[in-house]
Scaffold this motif. Sequence first.
Motif, short mmCIF file in Angstrom:
data_model
loop_
_atom_site.label_atom_id
_atom_site.label_comp_id
_atom_site.label_asym_id
_atom_site.label_seq_id
_atom_site.Cartn_x
_atom_site.Cartn_y
_atom_site.Cartn_z
N ARG A 391 48.93 -6.69 -35.35
CA ARG A 391 48.24 -6.92 -36.61
C ARG A 391 46.79 -7.28 -36.31
NH1 ARG A 391 49.06 -7.66 -41.92
NH2 ARG A 391 47.72 -9.13 -43.05
N VAL A 392 45.86 -6.50 -36.83
CA VAL A 392 44.43 -6.70 -36.58
C VAL A 392 43.79 -7.20 -37.87
CG1 VAL A 392 42.29 -5.67 -35.75
CG2 VAL A 392 44.48 -4.82 -34.89
N ASN A 393 43.28 -8.42 -37.81
CA ASN A 393 42.61 -9.03 -38.96
C ASN A 393 41.09 -9.01 -38.76
OD1 ASN A 393 45.16 -9.80 -40.02
ND2 ASN A 393 45.15 -11.65 -38.75
N GLY A 394 40.36 -9.10 -39.88
CA GLY A 394 38.90 -9.19 -39.80
C GLY A 394 38.20 -7.86 -39.80
N LEU A 395 38.80 -6.84 -40.43
CA LEU A 395 38.25 -5.49 -40.42
C LEU A 395 37.49 -5.16 -41.70
CD1 LEU A 395 41.28 -3.55 -38.86
CD2 LEU A 395 39.19 -4.29 -37.71
N GLY A 396 37.04 -6.17 -42.43
CA GLY A 396 36.39 -5.91 -43.71
C GLY A 396 35.19 -4.99 -43.62
N SER A 397 34.46 -5.03 -42.51
CA SER A 397 33.27 -4.19 -42.38
C SER A 397 33.60 -2.76 -41.96
CB SER A 397 32.31 -4.80 -41.35
OG SER A 397 32.89 -4.79 -40.06
N PHE A 398 34.87 -2.47 -41.69
CA PHE A 398 35.26 -1.14 -41.23
C PHE A 398 35.47 -0.16 -42.38
CE2 PHE A 398 36.69 -1.29 -36.61
CZ PHE A 398 35.93 -2.41 -36.32
N GLY A 399 35.50 -0.64 -43.61
CA GLY A 399 35.75 0.24 -44.73
C GLY A 399 37.20 0.18 -45.18
N SER A 400 37.56 1.11 -46.04
CA SER A 400 38.90 1.08 -46.65
C SER A 400 39.98 1.66 -45.76
CB SER A 400 38.87 1.85 -47.98
OG SER A 400 38.49 3.21 -47.77
N SER A 401 39.59 2.40 -44.73
CA SER A 401 40.59 2.97 -43.83
C SER A 401 40.03 3.01 -42.41
CB SER A 401 41.01 4.37 -44.27
OG SER A 401 39.90 5.25 -44.28
N VAL A 402 40.93 3.05 -41.46
CA VAL A 402 40.55 3.05 -40.05
C VAL A 402 41.34 4.11 -39.29
CG1 VAL A 402 39.87 0.61 -39.95
CG2 VAL A 402 42.25 1.25 -39.54
N ARG A 403 40.75 4.53 -38.18
CA ARG A 403 41.45 5.44 -37.27
C ARG A 403 42.06 4.60 -36.16
NH1 ARG A 403 38.09 10.22 -34.62
NH2 ARG A 403 37.44 8.62 -33.14
N VAL A 404 43.32 4.84 -35.86
CA VAL A 404 44.06 4.04 -34.88
C VAL A 404 44.69 4.97 -33.85
CG1 VAL A 404 45.92 2.40 -34.50
CG2 VAL A 404 44.56 2.27 -36.60
N THR A 405 44.44 4.69 -32.58
CA THR A 405 45.07 5.43 -31.48
C THR A 405 45.87 4.46 -30.64
OG1 THR A 405 43.23 7.00 -31.40
CG2 THR A 405 44.66 6.89 -29.47
N VAL A 406 47.09 4.86 -30.29
CA VAL A 406 47.97 4.05 -29.44
C VAL A 406 48.26 4.83 -28.17
CG1 VAL A 406 50.17 2.83 -29.25
CG2 VAL A 406 49.01 2.97 -31.47
N ASN A 407 47.94 4.25 -27.02
CA ASN A 407 48.18 4.87 -25.71
C ASN A 407 49.18 4.05 -24.92
OD1 ASN A 407 46.11 6.94 -25.99
ND2 ASN A 407 44.62 5.29 -25.74
N ALA A 408 49.79 4.67 -23.90
CA ALA A 408 50.80 3.98 -23.11
C ALA A 408 50.78 4.47 -21.67
CB ALA A 408 52.19 4.20 -23.70
N VAL A 409 51.17 3.59 -20.76
CA VAL A 409 51.48 3.97 -19.38
C VAL A 409 52.82 3.35 -19.02
CG1 VAL A 409 49.13 4.32 -18.56
CG2 VAL A 409 50.11 2.04 -18.48
N PRO A 410 53.55 3.97 -18.10
CA PRO A 410 54.89 3.48 -17.76
C PRO A 410 54.82 2.28 -16.81
CG PRO A 410 54.37 5.40 -16.44
CD PRO A 410 53.23 5.23 -17.41
N GLY A 411 55.99 1.76 -16.48
CA GLY A 411 56.07 0.62 -15.58
C GLY A 411 56.24 1.01 -14.14
N SER A 412 55.61 2.10 -13.72
CA SER A 412 55.77 2.56 -12.34
C SER A 412 54.88 1.76 -11.40
CB SER A 412 55.44 4.05 -12.24
OG SER A 412 54.16 4.31 -12.75
N GLY A 413 55.18 1.81 -10.10
CA GLY A 413 54.53 0.95 -9.13
C GLY A 413 53.37 1.60 -8.40
N ARG A 414 53.05 1.00 -7.24
CA ARG A 414 51.82 1.34 -6.55
C ARG A 414 51.88 2.66 -5.80
NH1 ARG A 414 52.17 -0.60 -1.03
NH2 ARG A 414 54.26 -1.41 -0.70
#
Length: 597
Positions: A391-414
């Motif tokens: 939950r992201v609060n404090g976005l009043g200056s961003f306008g009525s809508s926002v673009r959101v991207t979600v990225n991921a990496v796995p739990g693999s090792g070194r």
Amino acid sequence: MKRALSYRAPSHRAVPGQALPKRGLPKRALPRRALSHLSVLALVLGIALVSPAGPAQAAGNTLTVDVGSVVRPVTHVGSGGLYGVGSDSKPTTDQLLPLSPSGFTQPAPGTTHLGNGATEPCCDALDVAGNITRAGAQQLVRMPDIYPSFPYQWQGWADWESKVRTMVQKRLAATSTTNIRGWELWNEPDWTWNTSAAGSFNDGWTRTHRLVRSLDPVTPIVGPSDSYYSHNRMLSFLTHARDTGTLPDVIVWHELGDMDWNSFDDHVADYRAIENQLGISPRPIAINEYNSLNQMDIPSVAVHWISVLERHGAREAHRAYWFEAGTFDGLFTLQGQPTASYWAYRWYGAQAGNIVRTTPQSWLDGVAAYDSSRKIVNVVLGGDSGNNQVRVNGLGSFGSSVRVTVNAVPGSGRHTHVAAPTVLSTSTMTVSNGSVTVPVDGMTAEGAYQVLVTPAGGPTSSWQQVYEAENANVVNAQTRGSSAASNGSYVGGIDGTADMRSQSFVDFTVNVPTARTYTMAVRYANGTGATSTHGLAYNGGAFSTVSYPPTAGWGQFATTNVSVSLRAGYNVIRLAKGSPFFPGGTGYAELDSITLS
């Protein structure tokens, strides 16, 4: 701490005749995960394996981000490494720059140390200084690594003091090396100091401190560098150091136990209480070894550590050296390729502006930054499994809508190359009462995730153009707060010109899309009443001069423009009052930001 590769779970090796130190219990009960393939293998082999990251079945937790609640300027506190740089080219400077490293701990000049199965000494601080400087970072020098083995084999006071003199003299002879910001007098004295042969560590600290100060009265001294935080040891050490006039300039201890991130706030609070009790002015805190052997290669654990280090006020923190030197402690494979953890640190390295408040829930935690110049909220999170949300609060200056991207990496090792993160989702979301709630579904306890939030049309510029001085590599100067500054902070006290130990400058690491000449607007303050100057250099080139006409006063800013010819990609720009190969600026000036166009 350096150890040969082993499956011992605790963060302390047994020493003959010495009991392992006891640790306090975590502050909350921690559930066990369902057995993974790794856990089953460990049981078959009879290996103790501590639960690495979080529960196997958990969901419905929320990480809350408050964009308007500033914690402090972005300085990438957790992005350092012990022996993270193995040579002038391993990792390469180009590999280091996207990680925005804050600092390293490297072995002493002339080291003979053979760490973790190495066949030749590694990464002398002076040998790797150029690579670290080009990456926009600084380093602490670990003096006892002049010895060839660990734990260190004491050879007597005459031998040690001779070694100290030689190390300091070698550093003083390196007149173009500016990035040594501390002598670490010893490493893990709670179990590596030979009391029977050398006397008490507190007395040994004082003796060594006085010797170093007699040779080098300028470079900060850091310590005591215990292998874990102990109230009693810290109280005893600081009392003795205060009474003998040998207090360290920076306080160092290590955090090497499984899930020790859960106790870091208590350790900081206890340390600050000791300072207050003893009447000692507050010292910066450096955790120059963090993360355990079992959990070193788990991206979500790195996220836990980064989050608490930022939240509770460390100046810098360095990933622990459990394995091979030159891999940035597992961020690169032995072949120099990025691992999953690399991408978590790269997301973190891309944060700009201010660190803002995050509130974890259960295992879910993260670190977030808001770059107001581009309107980007960058959240790096992890530690839980199942379907969760941010939950992201404090976005009043961003306008009525926002673009959101979600990225991921796995739990693999070194040893697993991860070529790029996986994009889980890209969406446009409606802002309600200044907030959005972003689902992050199908999380794994070991993986790391990134949530990027911008106005619906994207960032206000396609590439970062504004670079705040307080986010840069600030050397021998101070970050100060002001409502008149462009992002609430600026850099002042850029005063030193004497030599490479005290010269003052700010190194900005910038990333530009094309090779060309850019106009660089420098926002500055000059309260001297006359024109002042700094030296300007970039990418190791020759210096030119930047002039700063007087402003209305200190902390009251104006802008001056200069031209810089930059290559495509990363560049390091230095604005200096004093620096090697520069005779020194005139007058004084404070720096708020630079803007490229």
